[in-house]
Design a protein around this motif. Structure first.
Motif, PDB file in Angstrom:
ATOM      1  N   VAL A 464      32.115  30.171  41.638  1.00 44.46           N
ATOM      2  CA  VAL A 464      32.033  30.780  40.308  1.00 44.46           C
ATOM      3  C   VAL A 464      32.270  29.681  39.274  1.00 44.46           C
ATOM      4  CG1 VAL A 464      32.996  32.498  38.735  1.00 44.46           C
ATOM      5  CG2 VAL A 464      32.863  32.993  41.187  1.00 44.46           C
ATOM      6  N   VAL A 465      31.256  29.381  38.456  1.00 39.11           N
ATOM      7  CA  VAL A 465      31.381  28.279  37.490  1.00 39.11           C
ATOM      8  C   VAL A 465      31.487  28.776  36.049  1.00 39.11           C
ATOM      9  CG1 VAL A 465      30.291  26.567  38.957  1.00 39.11           C
ATOM     10  CG2 VAL A 465      28.853  27.994  37.508  1.00 39.11           C
ATOM     11  N   TYR A 466      31.022  29.991  35.768  1.00 40.54           N
ATOM     12  CA  TYR A 466      31.195  30.613  34.455  1.00 40.54           C
ATOM     13  C   TYR A 466      31.501  32.087  34.670  1.00 40.54           C
ATOM     14  CZ  TYR A 466      28.899  26.544  32.301  1.00 40.54           C
ATOM     15  OH  TYR A 466      28.580  25.278  31.896  1.00 40.54           O
ATOM     16  N   LYS A 467      32.323  32.632  33.782  1.00 41.99           N
ATOM     17  CA  LYS A 467      32.587  34.065  33.817  1.00 41.99           C
ATOM     18  C   LYS A 467      32.598  34.596  32.396  1.00 41.99           C
ATOM     19  CE  LYS A 467      35.569  37.655  35.729  1.00 41.99           C
ATOM     20  NZ  LYS A 467      36.746  37.972  36.580  1.00 41.99           N
ATOM     21  N   GLU A 468      31.691  35.544  32.125  1.00 40.60           N
ATOM     22  CA  GLU A 468      31.619  36.179  30.830  1.00 40.60           C
ATOM     23  C   GLU A 468      32.023  37.645  30.977  1.00 40.60           C
ATOM     24  OE1 GLU A 468      27.668  35.424  29.440  1.00 40.60           O
ATOM     25  OE2 GLU A 468      27.974  33.239  29.346  1.00 40.60           O
ATOM     26  N   ASN A 469      31.862  38.424  29.935  1.00 39.06           N
ATOM     27  CA  ASN A 469      32.345  39.808  29.966  1.00 39.06           C
ATOM     28  C   ASN A 469      31.670  40.646  31.045  1.00 39.06           C
ATOM     29  OD1 ASN A 469      34.104  39.358  27.849  1.00 39.06           O
ATOM     30  ND2 ASN A 469      32.573  39.862  26.286  1.00 39.06           N
TER      31      ASN A 469
END
Length: 625
Positions: A464-469
């Protein structure tokens, strides 16, 4: 001193087992060799030894904490499981040769003997979870857990596997007149089961137990075959063992000691928990071979002792009536009910063993009564006649062919249903893991062929390299394939290049199932993409973290292989590294494309677009709740 005192439990087990046992005189052998009482006593010994093994796993944290000699039990639990497989195979072949019309009541007697304890134990566990742990369960979950489609009890794997072996035995010995051919095919079927289970890998999803997952499915199964062949050729084997007893006992004893230490070494240095890594299946296979050989030698050692020692123990005989109930319930006691209770190590061994035996007997009494009643009912007689394979039911060869085809179709339907259930369970575990993951965590999502030695597709590991809403960005942990950026040496943009088309072709989009694809959020119209140079710079803290290991299938398909990098000696880890492609800037045409080198450096204009051998490290965006 506290470590040594833990040996009291295996010592008490030996003392209890061999209390009032008699050793045959020189030149004589035990009259109890392989009789029912003796084999039951050996299985009780093995059952309690498995309890000691499981508690040892807990207190040593699977061998990571050395607690003295008792630590050895962390590694040898599979040997005691081999006892049950050996006597299962031995009992089947002995019965088919000695009992007339043995197959007539086989399904009813054998299946009821294991399924009823299994189902009732599952039901009791569910009651405990609802009433004590206050868990809520819907009707579908209840059906799955009681039936065993979902294994809520880690020891339930044995019941599923032994039923598969029973059914294979029944079909082969019913269809084939030549029993030696049937025995040979039973061995082949057992090896296929071992191989299939091995290739499924280990349990990666939150420690949950699944069908055909985990080394417990296969590292002692070889003894089922051994027991079957021992029964078939018992007279010759027993005669040889009697004639060469002293020398054979010495050789087997030395071999067993060497193999036990070899098994410990293989478990620590190779092991089974490597399915997501290159060569992981090879390492698991090495461990399997070593442990299978250890099982075979161990059971030969047990048989040699059995030939000389007569066990006369009423306590073992009594407990032997409830062995399966004890085996099933203790797994839940040790892993759930008693796992977080404040106890010393000495107390934990005592409480787990005693409570398992008491609970197993309490639930075993009604279970045995119910099994007896079921086996007495008339449908136990009628059912085998419906599915009997006796010659009188096949007046013509055509009927036999039709029946065999029917069995094949029925088996195919069952496999299809089970596969669908397992795939759905896999999907649910993926969704839960992705929803709960944070940046930097690894998750499983989709399947791709990453191991040359592994038939079929393996589960893919992503970071997991980005996590948004409402979504997360997943980056493949490994380089899974290779390609050029564009086949022709021309100035070209990312939007027009061949690599983008390849990533969104069936070759790569079929990594994901239909349900998985519904979760993917397209990026600029792409299901699968690559990192940009800016993202590669932002995500990783340094060059070392950007270095990429590639799978053995990627190597096989021609991905560039590099020598050890500046930061990582990949060769010593069994890995190979490679440079890998990045996504070019939108709308800009160029003869070169950005890459990450084998040393983790980002280079924008070094590799020409038609340079072959660059690793592909895909990126997907996935919707989350």
């Amino acid at each position: 001193m506290n470590e040594i005192i833990l040996l009291i439990y295996p010592l008490l087990l030996f003392a209890f087992t061999f209390y009032r046992a008699k050793i045959s005189k020189k030149g004589e052998f035990s009259p109890c060799f392989l009789d029912a009482d003796q084999t039951k006593s050996i299985q009780v010994f093995a059952c309690i030894a498995i309890m000691i093994h499981h508690v040892t796993q807990q207190v040593t944290v699977y061998g990571s904490h050395n607690l003295g000699p008792i630590t050895l039990f962390n590694y040898i639990g599979f040997l005691f499981t081999s006892v049950f497989f050996f006597f299962s195979g031995f009992g089947l072949i002995t019965s088919i040769y000695r009992k007339n019309n043995y197959l007539d009541l086989f399904l009813c007697k054998r299946l009821s003997s294991v399924l009823i304890p299994f189902w009732i134990t599952n039901f009791i566990i569910i009651l405990y979870e609802i009433l004590v742990l206050h868990k809520t369960k819907d009707f579908v979950s209840l059906v799955k857990e009681i039936s065993g489609i979902v294994l809520i009890n880690s020891n339930g794997w044995f019941v599923i596997e032994i039923i598969i072996l029973y059914l294979a035995f029944f079909l082969l010995f019913s269809l084939l007149k030549n029993r030696d051919i049937a025995l040979f095919l039973l061995a082949v079927a057992s090896v296929c089961l071992i191989s299939f289970s091995l290739l499924q890998g280990h349990d990666p999803e939150n420690g949950k137990v699944h069908w055909f997952r985990g080394e417990w499915w296969y590292n002692s199964t070889i003894c089922f075959i051994y027991g079957a062949f021992f029964a078939r050729f018992r007279d010759k084997i027993e005669s040889f063992m009697r004639n060469k007893y002293k020398g054979l006992l010495l050789v087997i004893s030395i071999a067993l000691i060497m193999l036990v230490f070899g098994s410990v070494y293989a478990n620590d240095h190779f092991g089974y928990y490597l399915e997501s890594r290159p060569l992981g299946t090879i390492y698991a296979l090495i461990t399997l071979i070593v442990q299978s050989c250890t099982c075979l030698v161990f059971m030969t050692f047990v048989m040699l002792l059995n030939m000389k020692i007569s066990i006369h123990n009423k306590g073992l005989s009594f407990i032997g009536k409830f062995t399966l109930s004890i085996f099933l319930i203790h797994g839940y006691l040790v892993n759930v009910v008693l796992v977080e209770k404040g106890m010393t190590y000495l107390q934990r061994f005592f409480i787990v063993i005693i409570s398992s035996i008491i609970c197993g007997i309490i639930i075993g009494i009604p279970i045995n009564f119910l099994v007896k009643k079921v086996r007495e009912k008339s449908f136990c007689i009628r059912l085998p006649r419906i599915i009997s394979f006796e010659k009188k039911n096949f007046n013509t060869g055509k009927k036999k062919i039709v029946y065999i085809l029917g069995v094949i179709v029925f088996t195919g339907v069952i496999v299809f249903i089970v596969r669908g259930v397992l795939q759905n369970k896999e999907y649910i575990s993926e969704v839960n893991a992705i929803n709960n993951a944070e940046v930097g965590d690894t998750v499983l999502f989709g399947r791709y062929d990453t191991q040359k030695s592994h038939i079929g597709k393996e589960r893919m590991t992503w970071v997991v390299v980005y996590k948004e809403n409402d979504r997360v960005c997943l980056l493949s942990e490994y380089g899974i394939a290779g390609s050029w950026y564009n086949q022709r040496h021309v100035e070209i943009s990312w939007e027009e290049c061949d690599l983008r088309k390849l990533l969104n072709s069936n070759k790569f989009t079929n990594i994901f199932s239909k349900k998985e694809k519904e979760l993917i959020v397209p990026l600029d119209g792409d299901i699968i993409s690559l990192l940009s140079s800016a993202q590669a710079l932002e995500i990783f803290d340094n060059d070392k973290e950007r270095e990429l290991a590639i799978t053995d299938m990627a190597i096989y398909n021609g991905v560039n292989i590099n020598t050890p990098s500046k930061a990582n000696n990949w060769d010593m880890k069994g890995y190979r590294s490679s440079w890998w492609w990045l996504r070019g800037e939108a709308g800009i045409k160029s003869l070169t494309a950005p890459i990450v080198t084998e040393d983790g450096e980002i280079i924008l204009d070094e590799k020409t677009v038609n340079k072959p051998g660059g690793a592909i490290r895909p990126v997907v965006w996935v919707e989350i709740e």
